[in-house]
Design an enzyme around this catalytic site. Sequence first.
Site, PDB file in Angstrom:
ATOM      1  N   ASP A 149     -16.097 -17.791  -1.564  1.00 30.43           N
ATOM      2  CA  ASP A 149     -15.891 -19.230  -1.461  1.00 30.43           C
ATOM      3  C   ASP A 149     -17.233 -19.896  -1.729  1.00 30.43           C
ATOM      4  OD1 ASP A 149     -14.638 -21.729  -0.655  1.00 30.43           O
ATOM      5  OD2 ASP A 149     -13.292 -20.483   0.554  1.00 30.43           O
ATOM      6  N   ASP A 257     -14.904 -24.907  -3.499  1.00 24.88           N
ATOM      7  CA  ASP A 257     -14.423 -25.889  -2.528  1.00 24.88           C
ATOM      8  C   ASP A 257     -14.597 -27.319  -3.045  1.00 24.88           C
ATOM      9  OD1 ASP A 257     -13.644 -26.043   0.447  1.00 24.88           O
ATOM     10  OD2 ASP A 257     -15.341 -27.415   0.383  1.00 24.88           O
ATOM     11  N   GLU A 316     -11.008 -25.908  -6.390  1.00 27.38           N
ATOM     12  CA  GLU A 316     -10.123 -26.696  -5.532  1.00 27.38           C
ATOM     13  C   GLU A 316     -10.328 -28.168  -5.887  1.00 27.38           C
ATOM     14  OE1 GLU A 316      -9.155 -27.512  -0.819  1.00 27.38           O
ATOM     15  OE2 GLU A 316     -11.202 -27.593  -1.564  1.00 27.38           O
ATOM     16  N   HIS A 388      -5.530 -21.735   4.051  1.00 27.27           N
ATOM     17  CA  HIS A 388      -6.007 -21.987   5.417  1.00 27.27           C
ATOM     18  C   HIS A 388      -5.918 -23.460   5.807  1.00 27.27           C
ATOM     19  CE1 HIS A 388      -9.252 -22.931   2.729  1.00 27.27           C
ATOM     20  NE2 HIS A 388      -9.880 -23.580   3.696  1.00 27.27           N
ATOM     21  N   ASP A 389      -5.538 -24.329   4.873  1.00 31.79           N
ATOM     22  CA  ASP A 389      -5.408 -25.756   5.176  1.00 31.79           C
ATOM     23  C   ASP A 389      -3.950 -26.206   5.261  1.00 31.79           C
ATOM     24  OD1 ASP A 389      -8.195 -26.126   5.089  1.00 31.79           O
ATOM     25  OD2 ASP A 389      -8.175 -26.517   2.933  1.00 31.79           O
TER      26      ASP A 389
HETATM   27  C1  NOJ Z   1     -11.672 -27.729   1.591  1.00 28.95           C
HETATM   28  C2  NOJ Z   1     -11.482 -26.538   2.480  1.00 28.95           C
HETATM   29  O1  NOJ Z   1     -10.345 -25.801   2.036  1.00 28.95           O
HETATM   30  C3  NOJ Z   1     -11.309 -27.062   3.900  1.00 28.95           C
HETATM   31  O2  NOJ Z   1     -10.933 -26.044   4.794  1.00 28.95           O
HETATM   32  C4  NOJ Z   1     -12.603 -27.714   4.313  1.00 28.95           C
HETATM   33  O3  NOJ Z   1     -12.429 -28.315   5.575  1.00 28.95           O
HETATM   34  C5  NOJ Z   1     -13.028 -28.802   3.318  1.00 28.95           C
HETATM   35  N1  NOJ Z   1     -12.883 -28.391   1.949  1.00 28.95           N
HETATM   36  C6  NOJ Z   1     -14.478 -29.154   3.524  1.00 28.95           C
HETATM   37  O4  NOJ Z   1     -15.299 -28.073   3.076  1.00 28.95           O
END
Ligand code: NOJ
Length: 618
Positions: A149, A257, A316, A388-389
């Site tokens: 990541d 990210d 992302e 994970h989100d």
């Molecule tokens: C995206 C990540 O997937 C998330 O978990 C994170 O809180 C935010 N970016 C900030 O890095």
Amino acid sequence: MWKGTICQSALVVPGPPYPFGVSLPGMDSLWRRWWRPHTLGQVTEATRDQDGQDQWWKSAVVYQIYPRSFADSNGDGIGDLPGITSRLDHLSALGVDVIWLSPVYPSPQDDNGYDISDYQGIDPTFGTLADFDELLDQVHARGMKLVMDLVVNHTSDEHPWFVESRSSSDNPKRDWYWWRGPREGMAAGDPGAEPTNWGSFFSGPTWELDEATGQYYLHLFSRKQPDLNWENPQVREAVYAMMRWWLDRGVDGFRMDVINMISKDTALPDGHQGPGAHHGDGSPHFLCGPRIHEFLQEMHAAVFAGRDGALLTVGEMPGVTVDEARLFTDPARREVDMVFQFEHVGLDQGDSKWDVRPLDLRDLKASLGRWQAGLAETGWNSLYWNNHDQPRIVSRFGDDGEHRVASATMLGTVLHLHRGTPYVYQGEELGMTNAPFASIEDFRDIESVNHYRAWVDPGHQSAEEVLAALRVMSRDNARTPMQWDDSPHAGFTTGEPWIAVNPNHATVNAAAAAADEGSVFHHYRRLIELRHKEPAVAHGDFHMLLPHDERVYAFTRRLEDVELLVLGNFSGEEAPADVPDAAGWAGSELLLGNLSDVPDAGPIVLRPWEARVYRRTS
Ligand code: NOJ
């Protein structure tokens, strides 16, 4: 006034809500936009693009590990690298090609490691660099790859770069972050004196005052996640040098990210603030900003160009549109291999992610179908339900009760048969579900906890109202420990887990799934095998059927003379699949199904949550 690129101007297209949780009352507009190739690593003609670049990842499946919640080797209740190494055989048995590791770098853990204080180390909670090298060796020994990541929109406020930057207004690293004085005519610290009116994704303003120097720094996420200033070439070179260091160490690529936030409008204009909103929407000024393509092309040239080996890059990109994604993933442009887009995971939301609505299957088909068509000729899709989100997909679009196994396997089938690279999030292959959180004390996620405080403390909503939304949408649903077996802490730890284990681990667990050929695990294993063996899955074209059907998801895939028909019943009732040429398909080979005793003649009527994949040649 914004004078934007195609990337920025495309943001006016109505999109899904932003995936993170700016959630102050009245805030509106931000949310509105919002095999093994059986020869893995071998370059064959089928995996090269027109420019001769190896596109091995078109037939690969990626598995995401959230290290904190995967496997704990030392009994401290938090997952770690030796824990992951000890569980690699589970992933080999599943057949995945690539592992994406969420952050394991040194971090104060304000946002569970997405706040990094040292890019070239391992947090002691997770182990050591030697543990990392051992994991990488073991992953490679099993023919898999490991992707890190990359979190470089922001660092931790405890990163030495930021510590230096904040030390004085004339420090050489001052310009590595976004520092600004108070709004004209106002004094630092006055209410509303922040340099812009933007709201942070984790509640509150995006600016934090540094009392010592009287200036504010920008943080799109928590105040412990200051944004790096990518306008400064030294920042970019430091990031590229760090990336080369990891590649030289042997890693196989990066998941980047919120990478479409690194270029901001340097004028930092205020954002639109709806009536009653506490903050404005800054997203038009930092999503896909004016230099985003330049930065990614520069990164590619500085980090990836000329390297041997099959690497993977995935960006992302919240709020990204199909047209933008085509530019980002056009191989000729040398930016990234694929992006994560968020449209389909915003379809069950209203004004914010906490405003939960039922999914209309027709919207899902329209959205995913548009992405399939938009990236059909140029570019490439990533395919995901979970990460994970996101809450667990079987609880979200499926039925996590009576039909848990059928709906989880149907959802997996529909996703994996699309054109693109599928991502499996840990536990998805077990049909893990959302968690029965009882009270706010059960939550750990900064987004969830800040949202609760921002709404309940001032009395905007009752605790029960906020908890009802958190139970459905909180990121913590994805973060409960991996369920390995039916022992007290699900085989995750011998200590006290950092977040409670889902009580359903008594039945939903990897050991039970491995022993049951009808489990979600074995179905995912078959799906991955199918992608590796049947070229039409990876390389075939895509044609959506039945766009108006409210229950049946149907499409075909064709590669030369091979055609696949994919059917999924998104309901708990029987549903006829009135596809064109149904009679012809009914007599064809059933490649894969999720329920037994499929009739081999007659009209196709899908049982509750049934999925079928037919194959024929012409
Ligand atoms: C995206 C990540 O997937 C998330 O978990 C994170 O809180 C935010 N970016 C900030 O890095």
